[in-house]
Scaffold this motif. Structure first.
Motif, PDB file in Angstrom:
ATOM      1  N   ALA A  34       0.836  -1.207   0.000  1.00 26.23           N
ATOM      2  CA  ALA A  34       0.000   0.000   0.000  1.00 26.23           C
ATOM      3  C   ALA A  34       0.869   1.256   0.000  1.00 26.23           C
ATOM      4  O   ALA A  34       0.567   2.232  -0.693  1.00 26.23           O
ATOM      5  N   ALA A  35       1.950   1.231   0.752  1.00 23.12           N
ATOM      6  CA  ALA A  35       2.862   2.382   0.783  1.00 23.12           C
ATOM      7  C   ALA A  35       3.514   2.592  -0.583  1.00 23.12           C
ATOM      8  O   ALA A  35       3.698   3.734  -1.017  1.00 23.12           O
ATOM      9  N   GLN A  36       3.849   1.500  -1.258  1.00 20.49           N
ATOM     10  CA  GLN A  36       4.427   1.621  -2.599  1.00 20.49           C
ATOM     11  C   GLN A  36       3.413   2.221  -3.575  1.00 20.49           C
ATOM     12  O   GLN A  36       3.763   3.079  -4.376  1.00 20.49           O
ATOM     13  N   GLN A  37       2.166   1.764  -3.496  1.00 23.59           N
ATOM     14  CA  GLN A  37       1.136   2.310  -4.378  1.00 23.59           C
ATOM     15  C   GLN A  37       0.923   3.795  -4.103  1.00 23.59           C
ATOM     16  O   GLN A  37       0.805   4.598  -5.026  1.00 23.59           O
ATOM     17  N   LYS A  38       0.890   4.150  -2.829  1.00 23.01           N
ATOM     18  CA  LYS A  38       0.709   5.553  -2.451  1.00 23.01           C
ATOM     19  C   LYS A  38       1.879   6.394  -2.982  1.00 23.01           C
ATOM     20  O   LYS A  38       1.669   7.473  -3.537  1.00 23.01           O
ATOM     21  N   TYR A 122      12.577  15.394  -7.729  1.00 21.80           N
ATOM     22  CA  TYR A 122      13.439  14.756  -6.737  1.00 21.80           C
ATOM     23  C   TYR A 122      12.605  14.219  -5.578  1.00 21.80           C
ATOM     24  O   TYR A 122      12.824  13.100  -5.114  1.00 21.80           O
ATOM     25  N   SER A 123      11.647  15.011  -5.135  1.00 21.22           N
ATOM     26  CA  SER A 123      10.773  14.589  -4.042  1.00 21.22           C
ATOM     27  C   SER A 123       9.986  13.334  -4.424  1.00 21.22           C
ATOM     28  O   SER A 123       9.838  12.406  -3.620  1.00 21.22           O
ATOM     29  N   ALA A 124       9.491  13.306  -5.651  1.00 25.93           N
ATOM     30  CA  ALA A 124       8.751  12.132  -6.133  1.00 25.93           C
ATOM     31  C   ALA A 124       9.651  10.903  -6.177  1.00 25.93           C
ATOM     32  O   ALA A 124       9.266   9.815  -5.726  1.00 25.93           O
ATOM     33  N   ASP A 125      10.853  11.074  -6.710  1.00 21.46           N
ATOM     34  CA  ASP A 125      11.791   9.950  -6.793  1.00 21.46           C
ATOM     35  C   ASP A 125      12.192   9.457  -5.408  1.00 21.46           C
ATOM     36  O   ASP A 125      12.291   8.257  -5.172  1.00 21.46           O
ATOM     37  N   LEU A 126      12.399  10.388  -4.486  1.00 22.97           N
ATOM     38  CA  LEU A 126      12.777  10.023  -3.125  1.00 22.97           C
ATOM     39  C   LEU A 126      11.651   9.256  -2.439  1.00 22.97           C
ATOM     40  O   LEU A 126      11.901   8.264  -1.752  1.00 22.97           O
ATOM     41  N   GLY A 127      10.409   9.699  -2.640  1.00 21.50           N
ATOM     42  CA  GLY A 127       9.263   8.989  -2.058  1.00 21.50           C
ATOM     43  C   GLY A 127       9.149   7.575  -2.588  1.00 21.50           C
ATOM     44  O   GLY A 127       8.896   6.633  -1.832  1.00 21.50           O
ATOM     45  N   ARG A 128       9.359   7.413  -3.892  1.00 20.03           N
ATOM     46  CA  ARG A 128       9.305   6.065  -4.483  1.00 20.03           C
ATOM     47  C   ARG A 128      10.433   5.194  -3.946  1.00 20.03           C
ATOM     48  O   ARG A 128      10.227   4.035  -3.612  1.00 20.03           O
ATOM     49  N   SER A 130      12.033   5.470  -1.147  1.00 17.47           N
ATOM     50  CA  SER A 130      11.779   5.180   0.260  1.00 17.47           C
ATOM     51  C   SER A 130      10.736   4.068   0.408  1.00 17.47           C
ATOM     52  O   SER A 130      10.906   3.146   1.205  1.00 17.47           O
ATOM     53  N   ALA A 131       9.664   4.148  -0.368  1.00 12.04           N
ATOM     54  CA  ALA A 131       8.630   3.114  -0.304  1.00 12.04           C
ATOM     55  C   ALA A 131       9.178   1.768  -0.760  1.00 12.04           C
ATOM     56  O   ALA A 131       8.879   0.729  -0.160  1.00 12.04           O
ATOM     57  N   ASP A 132       9.998   1.770  -1.805  1.00 10.35           N
ATOM     58  CA  ASP A 132      10.600   0.515  -2.275  1.00 10.35           C
ATOM     59  C   ASP A 132      11.540  -0.065  -1.216  1.00 10.35           C
ATOM     60  O   ASP A 132      11.540  -1.272  -0.968  1.00 10.35           O
ATOM     61  N   ALA A 133      12.340   0.797  -0.604  1.00 14.09           N
ATOM     62  CA  ALA A 133      13.266   0.325   0.434  1.00 14.09           C
ATOM     63  C   ALA A 133      12.496  -0.239   1.615  1.00 14.09           C
ATOM     64  O   ALA A 133      12.840  -1.307   2.148  1.00 14.09           O
ATOM     65  N   ASN A 134      11.432   0.448   2.026  1.00 16.11           N
ATOM     66  CA  ASN A 134      10.627  -0.048   3.145  1.00 16.11           C
ATOM     67  C   ASN A 134       9.955  -1.370   2.799  1.00 16.11           C
ATOM     68  O   ASN A 134       9.831  -2.252   3.658  1.00 16.11           O
ATOM     69  N   ALA A 135       9.536  -1.529   1.558  1.00 18.64           N
ATOM     70  CA  ALA A 135       8.927  -2.797   1.138  1.00 18.64           C
ATOM     71  C   ALA A 135       9.955  -3.924   1.166  1.00 18.64           C
ATOM     72  O   ALA A 135       9.656  -5.042   1.599  1.00 18.64           O
ATOM     73  N   ARG A 136      11.192  -3.618   0.737  1.00 13.54           N
ATOM     74  CA  ARG A 136      12.242  -4.645   0.787  1.00 13.54           C
ATOM     75  C   ARG A 136      12.560  -5.012   2.233  1.00 13.54           C
ATOM     76  O   ARG A 136      12.788  -6.184   2.548  1.00 13.54           O
ATOM     77  N   ILE A 137      12.559  -4.022   3.101  1.00 17.99           N
ATOM     78  CA  ILE A 137      12.819  -4.286   4.519  1.00 17.99           C
ATOM     79  C   ILE A 137      11.698  -5.137   5.098  1.00 17.99           C
ATOM     80  O   ILE A 137      11.954  -6.103   5.822  1.00 17.99           O
ATOM     81  N   ALA A 138      10.451  -4.799   4.771  1.00 23.03           N
ATOM     82  CA  ALA A 138       9.312  -5.570   5.276  1.00 23.03           C
ATOM     83  C   ALA A 138       9.362  -7.001   4.759  1.00 23.03           C
ATOM     84  O   ALA A 138       9.098  -7.950   5.494  1.00 23.03           O
ATOM     85  N   LYS A 139       9.743  -7.150   3.497  1.00 23.27           N
ATOM     86  CA  LYS A 139       9.824  -8.495   2.918  1.00 23.27           C
ATOM     87  C   LYS A 139      10.939  -9.305   3.588  1.00 23.27           C
ATOM     88  O   LYS A 139      10.773 -10.477   3.898  1.00 23.27           O
ATOM     89  N   ALA A 140      12.077  -8.648   3.819  1.00 22.85           N
ATOM     90  CA  ALA A 140      13.198  -9.347   4.454  1.00 22.85           C
ATOM     91  C   ALA A 140      12.871  -9.703   5.898  1.00 22.85           C
ATOM     92  O   ALA A 140      13.214 -10.779   6.375  1.00 22.85           O
ATOM     93  N   SER A 141      12.176  -8.812   6.599  1.00 24.33           N
ATOM     94  CA  SER A 141      11.847  -9.098   7.997  1.00 24.33           C
ATOM     95  C   SER A 141      10.698 -10.088   8.098  1.00 24.33           C
ATOM     96  O   SER A 141      10.446 -10.633   9.162  1.00 24.33           O
ATOM     97  N   ALA A 142      10.000 -10.331   6.990  1.00 23.37           N
ATOM     98  CA  ALA A 142       8.895 -11.270   6.997  1.00 23.37           C
ATOM     99  C   ALA A 142       9.351 -12.708   6.820  1.00 23.37           C
ATOM    100  O   ALA A 142       8.552 -13.621   6.862  1.00 23.37           O
ATOM    101  N   THR A 143      10.632 -12.909   6.636  1.00 26.43           N
ATOM    102  CA  THR A 143      11.150 -14.256   6.489  1.00 26.43           C
ATOM    103  C   THR A 143      10.927 -15.013   7.794  1.00 26.43           C
ATOM    104  O   THR A 143      11.371 -14.564   8.853  1.00 26.43           O
ATOM    105  N   PRO A 144      10.210 -16.107   7.743  1.00 16.47           N
ATOM    106  CA  PRO A 144       9.907 -16.838   8.979  1.00 16.47           C
ATOM    107  C   PRO A 144      11.186 -17.315   9.676  1.00 16.47           C
ATOM    108  O   PRO A 144      12.066 -17.879   9.049  1.00 16.47           O
ATOM    109  N   THR A 145      11.236 -17.076  10.958  1.00 15.52           N
ATOM    110  CA  THR A 145      12.381 -17.527  11.743  1.00 15.52           C
ATOM    111  C   THR A 145      11.967 -18.572  12.759  1.00 15.52           C
ATOM    112  O   THR A 145      12.777 -19.009  13.548  1.00 15.52           O
ATOM    113  N   HIS A 146      10.677 -18.950  12.733  1.00 13.70           N
ATOM    114  CA  HIS A 146      10.173 -19.902  13.721  1.00 13.70           C
ATOM    115  C   HIS A 146      10.249 -21.349  13.250  1.00 13.70           C
ATOM    116  O   HIS A 146       9.999 -22.240  14.023  1.00 13.70           O
TER     117      HIS A 146
END
Length: 156
Positions: A34-38, A122-128, A130-146
């Motif tokens: 959703a953040a990426q779409q926004k 620049y602001s538009a590119d930075l927002g994109r 940032s959203a991509d980086a946050n999505a990659r972080i969320a995906k990496a942290s979503a790796t099951p560790t249990h």
């Protein structure tokens, strides 16, 4: 019987933890999407505003050139009305100075608009980014560790 019941309860606790983790992962990934779409939508709007800013600065530049032409026209009219020849060196010098000033003002208007548009881009590119980086972080942290821990519970 108590040992079997405790093992069953531990197993249920582990399953509950897995379900909770999977739910958290799904929620995190959906928030990231959703953040990426926004960011993409906001980026497109910023690009559009940047284009409008460029167009506006071009109109400003044309207006500055129009003002210079009007000033030159007035110079010719005043010179003619005063009895001075339009080909007099002073009139020609003033004519050239007005043209240079008009060109400078037009260039400044264009440069200012381009600078504002570049900031928006620049602001538009930075927002994109940032959203991509946050999505990659969320995906990496979503790796099951249990997984290994849950498998280890079966050996109790």
């Amino acid at each position: 019987m108590e040992i079997g019941l405790m093992t069953a309860l531990q197993g249920l606790g582990a399953v509950g933890g897995i379900v909770s983790t999977v739910g958290g992962i799904a929620a995190s990934q959906s928030q990231a999407a959703a953040a990426q779409q926004k960011a993409e939508i906001e980026g497109k709007w910023a690009e559009r505003r940047a284009g409008e800013e460029r167009a506006s600065s071009q109109r400003g530049a044309f207006e500055e050139m129009r003002k210079a032409r009007l000033a030159q026209s007035r110079l010719g009219a005043v010179a003619g009305a005063s009895g001075t020849s339009p080909s007099d060196q002073t009139v020609l010098d003033l004519w050239g100075d007005i043209a240079k000033e008009g060109q400078l003002n037009a260039a400044n208007a264009t440069a200012a608009g381009e600078q504002r548009a570049t900031g928006m881009q620049y602001s538009a590119d930075l927002g994109r980014w940032s959203a991509d980086a946050n999505a990659r972080i969320a995906k990496a942290s979503a790796t099951p560790t249990h997984g290994p821990r849950c498998l280890a519970l079966g050996n109790l």
